[in-house]
Design an enzyme around this catalytic site. Sequence first.
Site, PDB file in Angstrom:
ATOM      1  N   CYS A 215       6.994  -0.513  -2.165  1.00  7.70           N
ATOM      2  CA  CYS A 215       6.503   0.544  -1.267  1.00  7.70           C
ATOM      3  C   CYS A 215       5.315   1.272  -1.909  1.00  7.70           C
ATOM      4  O   CYS A 215       4.253   0.699  -2.049  1.00  7.70           O
ATOM      5  CB  CYS A 215       7.639   1.475  -0.859  1.00  7.70           C
ATOM      6  SG  CYS A 215       7.230   2.502   0.573  1.00  7.70           S
TER       7      CYS A 215
ATOM      8  N   GLU B  20      15.770  -2.004  -3.413  1.00  5.36           N
ATOM      9  CA  GLU B  20      16.804  -1.329  -4.201  1.00  5.36           C
ATOM     10  C   GLU B  20      17.771  -0.515  -3.349  1.00  5.36           C
ATOM     11  O   GLU B  20      18.802  -0.053  -3.841  1.00  5.36           O
ATOM     12  CB  GLU B  20      16.150  -0.429  -5.262  1.00  5.36           C
ATOM     13  CG  GLU B  20      15.572   0.881  -4.762  1.00  5.36           C
ATOM     14  CD  GLU B  20      14.257   0.783  -3.996  1.00  5.36           C
ATOM     15  OE1 GLU B  20      13.740   1.848  -3.616  1.00  5.36           O
ATOM     16  OE2 GLU B  20      13.743  -0.333  -3.771  1.00  5.36           O
TER      17      GLU B  20
ATOM     18  N   HIS C   6      11.931  -1.379   0.470  1.00  8.67           N
ATOM     19  CA  HIS C   6      12.737  -0.861  -0.643  1.00  8.67           C
ATOM     20  C   HIS C   6      13.917  -1.795  -0.902  1.00  8.67           C
ATOM     21  O   HIS C   6      15.003  -1.573  -0.373  1.00  8.67           O
ATOM     22  CB  HIS C   6      13.270   0.533  -0.307  1.00  8.67           C
ATOM     23  CG  HIS C   6      12.244   1.605  -0.339  1.00  8.67           C
ATOM     24  ND1 HIS C   6      12.017   2.378  -1.454  1.00  8.67           N
ATOM     25  CD2 HIS C   6      11.384   2.044   0.602  1.00  8.67           C
ATOM     26  CE1 HIS C   6      11.049   3.251  -1.197  1.00  8.67           C
ATOM     27  NE2 HIS C   6      10.649   3.062   0.047  1.00  8.67           N
TER      28      HIS C   6
END
EC number: 4.3.3.6
Length: 196
Positions: free
Chosen positions: A79, A172, A170
């Site tokens: 990002c 994660e 994202h």
Amino acid sequence: MLTIGVLGLQGAVREHIRSIEACGAAGKVIKWPEELKEIDGLILPGGESTTMRRLIDTYQFMKPLQEFAASGKPVFGTCAGLIILAKNIAGTNDAHLGVLDVTVERNSFGRQVDSFEADLTVKGLEGPFTGVFIRAPHILEAGADVEVLSEHNGRIVAAKQGNLLGCSFHPELTDDHRMTKLFVEMVEKHKREAVV
């Protein structure tokens, strides 16, 4: 054991550490430039790219980060981290690290209220990967040496160039650690080849 750093100035740092550890590597939060010497690869997390750039300047990270990338050690920008890596940012002449040969457009999918998830086909991953997009950029143009790994609705959202990996989303923020694993494997390969 591999040690992968996460630039700890802003963003989803803990979540990246959790994902790195789930992939069998050691995660280290990087707060100071000298700590870059202790790691085998680096993740630039999401957050807000203008704020992140200000913090990079405040803590004198710019030159050490450029040197880290130039050394060939792998770097993964997610990002806002993708924006930090990019050679060009649409609408401005002010690139950050300027190492990944792409042009990115900030907030290209809309403001925070327009955040969304989408199933993506990512080159190198079996089956769909859920991308979490939050005020995400996308890659407008990729250089000749850049491998496009994923697109969403005709927009490039993941790409790789040598030991640089970038994505708009994202990875994660899900329990699917395959994008992180892809990066861990890049780091393993680089470390193996550096020893030979």
